[in-house]
Design a protein around this motif. Sequence first.
Motif, PDB file in Angstrom:
ATOM      1  N   VAL A 186     -18.494  64.549  10.843  1.00 45.66           N
ATOM      2  CA  VAL A 186     -19.038  64.950   9.555  1.00 45.66           C
ATOM      3  C   VAL A 186     -20.267  64.095   9.295  1.00 45.66           C
ATOM      4  N   VAL A 187     -21.331  64.729   8.806  1.00 45.53           N
ATOM      5  CA  VAL A 187     -22.566  64.014   8.522  1.00 45.53           C
ATOM      6  C   VAL A 187     -22.982  64.301   7.084  1.00 45.53           C
ATOM      7  N   ARG A 188     -23.889  63.479   6.600  1.00 51.25           N
ATOM      8  CA  ARG A 188     -24.424  63.652   5.245  1.00 51.25           C
ATOM      9  C   ARG A 188     -25.869  63.194   5.251  1.00 51.25           C
ATOM     10  N   SER A 189     -26.663  63.776   4.376  1.00 52.15           N
ATOM     11  CA  SER A 189     -28.048  63.324   4.260  1.00 52.15           C
ATOM     12  C   SER A 189     -28.085  62.017   3.473  1.00 52.15           C
ATOM     13  N   LEU A 190     -29.160  61.275   3.631  1.00 57.59           N
ATOM     14  CA  LEU A 190     -29.320  60.045   2.871  1.00 57.59           C
ATOM     15  C   LEU A 190     -29.371  60.351   1.379  1.00 57.59           C
ATOM     16  N   ASP A 191     -29.985  61.461   1.002  1.00 55.24           N
ATOM     17  CA  ASP A 191     -30.051  61.853  -0.411  1.00 55.24           C
ATOM     18  C   ASP A 191     -28.655  62.098  -0.977  1.00 55.24           C
ATOM     19  N   ALA A 192     -27.825  62.828  -0.217  1.00 54.77           N
ATOM     20  CA  ALA A 192     -26.468  63.107  -0.691  1.00 54.77           C
ATOM     21  C   ALA A 192     -25.668  61.815  -0.824  1.00 54.77           C
ATOM     22  N   HIS A 193     -25.788  60.948   0.180  1.00 58.36           N
ATOM     23  CA  HIS A 193     -25.063  59.681   0.173  1.00 58.36           C
ATOM     24  C   HIS A 193     -25.456  58.834  -1.038  1.00 58.36           C
ATOM     25  N   ARG A 194     -26.762  58.707  -1.271  1.00 58.53           N
ATOM     26  CA  ARG A 194     -27.233  57.862  -2.369  1.00 58.53           C
ATOM     27  C   ARG A 194     -26.909  58.467  -3.727  1.00 58.53           C
ATOM     28  N   TYR A 195     -27.083  59.786  -3.863  1.00 55.78           N
ATOM     29  CA  TYR A 195     -26.845  60.421  -5.153  1.00 55.78           C
ATOM     30  C   TYR A 195     -25.366  60.311  -5.543  1.00 55.78           C
ATOM     31  N   ALA A 196     -24.477  60.648  -4.601  1.00 58.25           N
ATOM     32  CA  ALA A 196     -23.047  60.607  -4.909  1.00 58.25           C
ATOM     33  C   ALA A 196     -22.579  59.177  -5.149  1.00 58.25           C
ATOM     34  N   ARG A 197     -23.132  58.229  -4.422  1.00 58.41           N
ATOM     35  CA  ARG A 197     -22.739  56.827  -4.596  1.00 58.41           C
ATOM     36  C   ARG A 197     -23.170  56.326  -5.971  1.00 58.41           C
ATOM     37  N   LYS A 198     -24.356  56.733  -6.420  1.00 61.48           N
ATOM     38  CA  LYS A 198     -24.897  56.228  -7.685  1.00 61.48           C
ATOM     39  C   LYS A 198     -24.338  56.965  -8.895  1.00 61.48           C
ATOM     40  N   ASN A 199     -24.145  58.267  -8.793  1.00 60.72           N
ATOM     41  CA  ASN A 199     -23.882  59.081  -9.977  1.00 60.72           C
ATOM     42  C   ASN A 199     -22.432  59.531 -10.153  1.00 60.72           C
ATOM     43  N   LEU A 200     -21.656  59.552  -9.072  1.00 60.29           N
ATOM     44  CA  LEU A 200     -20.267  60.006  -9.169  1.00 60.29           C
ATOM     45  C   LEU A 200     -19.358  58.784  -9.169  1.00 60.29           C
ATOM     46  N   LYS A 201     -18.823  58.476 -10.310  1.00 58.25           N
ATOM     47  CA  LYS A 201     -18.115  57.229 -10.513  1.00 58.25           C
ATOM     48  C   LYS A 201     -16.646  57.322 -10.097  1.00 58.25           C
ATOM     49  N   VAL A 202     -16.067  56.161  -9.819  1.00 60.29           N
ATOM     50  CA  VAL A 202     -14.631  56.062  -9.597  1.00 60.29           C
ATOM     51  C   VAL A 202     -13.955  56.053 -10.964  1.00 60.29           C
ATOM     52  N   PRO A 203     -13.082  57.012 -11.259  1.00 61.83           N
ATOM     53  CA  PRO A 203     -12.473  57.056 -12.597  1.00 61.83           C
ATOM     54  C   PRO A 203     -11.471  55.920 -12.789  1.00 61.83           C
ATOM     55  N   SER A 204     -11.406  55.437 -14.006  1.00 64.35           N
ATOM     56  CA  SER A 204     -10.376  54.453 -14.346  1.00 64.35           C
ATOM     57  C   SER A 204      -9.020  55.156 -14.382  1.00 64.35           C
ATOM     58  N   ALA A 205      -7.962  54.385 -14.562  1.00 67.60           N
ATOM     59  CA  ALA A 205      -6.616  54.972 -14.596  1.00 67.60           C
ATOM     60  C   ALA A 205      -6.494  55.989 -15.726  1.00 67.60           C
ATOM     61  N   ASP A 206      -7.022  55.653 -16.905  1.00 68.87           N
ATOM     62  CA  ASP A 206      -6.945  56.583 -18.034  1.00 68.87           C
ATOM     63  C   ASP A 206      -7.817  57.812 -17.792  1.00 68.87           C
ATOM     64  N   GLU A 207      -9.005  57.597 -17.219  1.00 61.86           N
ATOM     65  CA  GLU A 207      -9.884  58.732 -16.929  1.00 61.86           C
ATOM     66  C   GLU A 207      -9.271  59.636 -15.874  1.00 61.86           C
ATOM     67  N   ALA A 208      -8.614  59.050 -14.894  1.00 64.13           N
ATOM     68  CA  ALA A 208      -7.971  59.847 -13.844  1.00 64.13           C
ATOM     69  C   ALA A 208      -6.869  60.730 -14.419  1.00 64.13           C
ATOM     70  N   LYS A 209      -6.116  60.201 -15.384  1.00 62.71           N
ATOM     71  CA  LYS A 209      -5.077  61.005 -16.027  1.00 62.71           C
ATOM     72  C   LYS A 209      -5.689  62.200 -16.753  1.00 62.71           C
ATOM     73  N   GLY A 210      -6.835  61.960 -17.407  1.00 57.33           N
ATOM     74  CA  GLY A 210      -7.500  63.045 -18.118  1.00 57.33           C
ATOM     75  C   GLY A 210      -8.083  64.099 -17.196  1.00 57.33           C
ATOM     76  N   LEU A 211      -8.447  63.679 -15.980  1.00 57.88           N
ATOM     77  CA  LEU A 211      -9.043  64.608 -15.014  1.00 57.88           C
ATOM     78  C   LEU A 211      -8.004  65.336 -14.174  1.00 57.88           C
TER      79      LEU A 211
END
Length: 402
Positions: free
Chosen positions: A346-371
């Motif tokens: 599996v491969v990814r572009s540098l743009d995809a890697h950087r964008y997802a790393r910067k903008n898609l956060k790891v949810p907290s325990a409470d946020e994960a329950k809501g999601l």
Amino acid sequence: MAPSEAHTTAEVQAVHKDERYDMRFPSYLGFWKRSVPGLDEAPRFDMYDEPHLKRRKQILVDHPEIEDMYGYDTNTVWITVATVAAQVGLAYLFGRVLTEWHWTMVFVAYAIGGSFSTQIGIIFHEFTHNLCAATSLQNRWVGNLGNIPLLVPLAQSFRRYHLEHHTYQGVYGYDPDLPLEWEIRLIGNDPIKKFFWLVIYGVMYIGRGLAQQKQLTRWELYNWAWTIVCDVALYYVCGPRGMLYLLLSVFLGFGLHPGAAHFIQEHYTFRDGQETYSYYGSGNYFWLNIGYHNEHHDFPLVPWTKLPEVKRVAAEYYDHLAFHTSWCAVLYMFITSSVLAPQSRVVRSLDAHRYARKNLKVPSADEAKGLASVKSEFALRMKKAAEMSMEKVRAQRIIGAQ
């Protein structure tokens, strides 16, 4: 090997426009389908960053005690000394004593010398992450010590490129662990070609680093000078036949050898959505737990002696992942299976890697329950989108072939 699916900055942003959190939580398995030889001609493309940094954050929320395992284990230094001494001793034996034992030398070079050589490669892996001694300088010299019987200056270059592999796992053009485009085209899915590709895999591994055409660093130059001096000394002590034994050990060990099977085990895709695989077999006893690869990528600051403890402590994160139990079976499957080939990554572009790393956060325990209530629907939608993109590329390939 350039990805033929969407990977521009605008397309990456369009895919993730409604996302604030990384919905791969908590396992961070992807939504992609693996590349299938015959139907696909390139690795599968992913729109997310590599999974391990975020999974580490997730695991540490539940198991902060894993941070207590960070550090180094000086036992690796003594293993290095013993391995180098044993291999040089065998080189002297065949170079100066058993000078007529030709086929015995070849057999020993594969069975014993190859095992020692691949173990040294794993010692390189440990010193790269500063897991052998207290300081970076001490670790680098553990690497140089281990380099002695390999005859080729590999230690410091391995350190450089392996750290890039961790930083840019799967990023096209940046991860030196990915097969080159011409490898994928040339080898295809032919079992005979795959067999010989594995035979020369060590040479190909070096070639991928050279293909990046980077200037040698100061420590790589030191490694070259050190290796030349050591090679001259080895030639004087062991003779040309002893040098031949060491060369055979390196070539055979990093080829079609159980100790080198982890190169295939680690990141070639055996299951949809999972890009890293561990091996839990008896080979870990000799090869310093190199099979615990998910655990290592999640926690690269944990030395090899404590990786099984990471798996035990965070069992809920690892027990459901696909894994291997036989390196020989890995090699056999890769050669004979019609759904495994050099493109099975599996491969990814540098743009995809950087964008997802910067903008898609790891949810907290409470946020994960809501999601949780929308996660299944989101995952299904993403998997369908991945399938549509995959089928689009396959259709374009068929049309182009007509």
